[in-house]
Enzyme design. Structure first.
Site, PDB file in Angstrom:
ATOM      1  N   LEU A  18       0.820  -1.212   0.000  1.00 60.59           N
ATOM      2  CA  LEU A  18       0.000   0.000   0.000  1.00 60.59           C
ATOM      3  C   LEU A  18       0.853   1.261   0.000  1.00 60.59           C
ATOM      4  O   LEU A  18       0.528   2.232  -0.682  1.00 60.59           O
ATOM      5  CB  LEU A  18      -0.936  -0.007   1.210  1.00 60.59           C
ATOM      6  N   ASP A  62      12.334   3.045  15.981  1.00 56.20           N
ATOM      7  CA  ASP A  62      13.208   4.053  16.573  1.00 56.20           C
ATOM      8  C   ASP A  62      12.597   5.432  16.325  1.00 56.20           C
ATOM      9  O   ASP A  62      12.583   5.910  15.195  1.00 56.20           O
ATOM     10  CB  ASP A  62      14.598   3.962  15.940  1.00 56.20           C
ATOM     11  N   SER A 139      -6.321  -0.018  10.255  1.00 59.88           N
ATOM     12  CA  SER A 139      -6.878  -1.304   9.863  1.00 59.88           C
ATOM     13  C   SER A 139      -8.253  -1.432  10.495  1.00 59.88           C
ATOM     14  O   SER A 139      -8.537  -0.820  11.537  1.00 59.88           O
ATOM     15  CB  SER A 139      -5.970  -2.434  10.343  1.00 59.88           C
ATOM     16  N   TYR A 152      -1.264  -6.186  17.412  1.00 61.49           N
ATOM     17  CA  TYR A 152      -1.482  -5.384  16.200  1.00 61.49           C
ATOM     18  C   TYR A 152      -2.746  -4.545  16.353  1.00 61.49           C
ATOM     19  O   TYR A 152      -2.749  -3.343  16.060  1.00 61.49           O
ATOM     20  CB  TYR A 152      -1.586  -6.311  14.993  1.00 61.49           C
ATOM     21  N   LYS A 156      -2.874  -0.414  16.395  1.00 59.32           N
ATOM     22  CA  LYS A 156      -3.622   0.361  15.406  1.00 59.32           C
ATOM     23  C   LYS A 156      -4.734   1.176  16.063  1.00 59.32           C
ATOM     24  O   LYS A 156      -5.053   2.292  15.616  1.00 59.32           O
ATOM     25  CB  LYS A 156      -4.194  -0.568  14.334  1.00 59.32           C
TER      26      LYS A 156
END
Length: 255
Positions: A18, A62, A139, A152, A156
């Site tokens: 994407l 980082d 997402s 995850y 998100k």
């Protein structure tokens, strides 16, 4: 003249999937000052060369490297007006087996790094007195997510809140922040994930698309058009929005 002739953009995760599709769309719409960022230097430099763009290697875990991408683009072109946070870590883990290290890694890549890249964009735009826009790639898991996507989904969801909170804080500085919550997407990264984590073979995509309501998974090129719109003046004052980009409606039940 294209909608992005005056845009100076940084796209994280811009070497494939994407992120690359969004970079390609920006270039098609006139963006000639474009910095792609990723961890794979060979892949990133090849993608950048094909677009006439620049590449910078960076690890979004980082925060200094994440913020440094804005500094690098500003050093090249004087200012930065657009940021796409598309880089992400998507390894599988559930509430039962997620380790502290995996939790920390996904939160760092998916939420902390994007936060500090956006912070630096906003700081530079405010100091320079010019508008800017950011699109955070989210997402549909922000609504819950599968059990094997616990860190995850949390990361998100955190970035979705960052999107709205930053939009509220920055609106009087003409810095707009929006997000796109993508559904299951057909990308090279997803192919690798299906094979690594779910034992998928060569026919997994055909089976998945045959079962999908609209006969396909989300395509990167479709999302890229929306991202380009959100980064352009065409979207006007739109800020703080998280757009669900999927064929499954959050909160709906089987009929």
């Amino acid at each position: 003249m294209g909608a992005h002739a005056d845009t100076v953009a940084v796209v994280t995760g811009g070497s494939q999937g994407l992120g690359l599709a969004i970079a390609e769309e920006l270039a098609r719409e006139g963006c000639t000052r474009l910095l792609l960022a990723g961890r794979d230097r060979a892949k990133g430099e090849a993608a950048a060369a094909a677009l006439g763009a620049a590449f910078a290697a960076a690890d979004m875990a980082d925060p200094a490297q994440a913020a440094g991408l804005i500094d690098e683009a500003a050093r090249r072109w004087g200012r930065v007006t657009a940021l796409v946070n598309a880089a992400a870590a998507t390894d599988r883990a559930s509430i039962l087996d997620c380790t502290p290290a995996e939790w920390d890694r996904q939160m760092a890549v998916n939420a902390r790094g994007p936060f500090f890249a956006l912070q630096r964009l906003a700081q530079a735009a405010v100091a320079g007195g010019h508008p800017a826009a950011c699109v955070n790639i989210l997402s549909m898991v922000v609504h819950c997510g599968q059990s094997f996507l616990a860190p995850y989904s949390a990361s998100k969801a955190a970035l979705a809140n960052v999107t709205r909170n930053a939009a509220q804080a920055l609106r009087r500085h003409r810095v707009r922040v929006n997000g796109i919550a993508c559904g299951w997407m057909d990308t090279p990264g997803e192919d690798a994930i299906q094979r690594r984590w779910h034992g998928a073979g060569d026919g997994w995509l055909a089976k998945a698309e045959a079962a999908a309501p609209m006969g396909m998974l989300v395509k990167p090129a479709h999302v890229a058009g929306l991202a380009s719109y959100l980064l352009s003046d065409r979207s006007g004052v739109m800020t703080g929005s998280v757009v669900d980009f999927d064929q499954h409606v959050a909160g709906a039940y089987p009929e």
